[in-house]
Design a protein around this motif. Structure first.
Motif: not given
Length: 185
Positions: A128-155
């Motif tokens: 696989e080349k790319e990965i996403i995470s779908l996160i509820h906009p109010d779920n700040v802890p999951s957003q932190r996990v995504a960022k800690a793993n190197g993912l960035h907000w896309d849209r």
């Protein structure tokens, strides 16, 4: 795909079996877990839980995705949640998501980050080349996990009637970064 078994430092990831139904039910019917998962933020009914579980078991037979795998703690061999890679049609494109849900007593212990990192490495190893995470906009802890793993907000977009924030990343870059982190420990 149903034979996928992965391990990380503290976790074992393995497919669900029928015997795991009541653990899954405890997650899907917990209002704290479902707050950011279901489109209405409510726990699933018994009927919805059965349908979800049957769909989940079927995912193990479908190619690129691992489906949601049960997360087992090495420490006490207890199920603590689930995580996996799932294929979703999003904005007209099929994308691979890494996702996880944990039982509330296991929140804020780094398990989500650890499971997601292991699954991202597995996805990269599978080509696989790319990965996403779908996160509820109010779920700040999951957003932190995504960022800690190197993912960035896309849209932000709509998925199954719910507004979600899409976090994305290039797996080759992310796996190189993870490898460097492991070497500096």
């Amino acid at each position: 795909m149903s034979h996928i078994k992965l391990q990380s430092e503290r976790l074992r990831l393995e497919p669900y079996t029928i015997a795991d139904f009541y653990f899954v039910k405890s997650l899907l019917q917990d209002p704290r877990v479902m707050r950011f998962i279901s489109s209405d933020g409510k726990p699933y009914t018994d009927e919805q839980t059965i349908e979800w579980f049957e769909r989940q078991l079927a995912r193990y037979q479908t190619g690129r995705q691992t489906g949601l795998l049960k997360l087992m703690s090495h420490e006490n061999d207890e199920p603590i949640g689930h995580a996996g890679t799932l294929l979703h049609e999003l904005d007209g494109t099929i994308e691979l998501e890494v996702g996880y849900w944990l039982a509330p007593k296991h929140w804020h212990m780094g398990y989500g980050r650890e499971a997601a990192a292991r699954l991202m490495r597995h996805a990269f190893e599978e080509g696989e080349k790319e990965i996403i995470s779908l996160i509820h906009p109010d779920n700040v802890p999951s957003q932190r996990v995504a960022k800690a793993n190197g993912l960035h907000w896309d849209r932000d977009t709509e998925y199954q009637g719910m507004l979600v924030s899409v976090y994305a990343g290039d797996l080759e870059r992310l796996c190189r970064h993870m490898k460097r982190e492991e070497m500096t420990r």
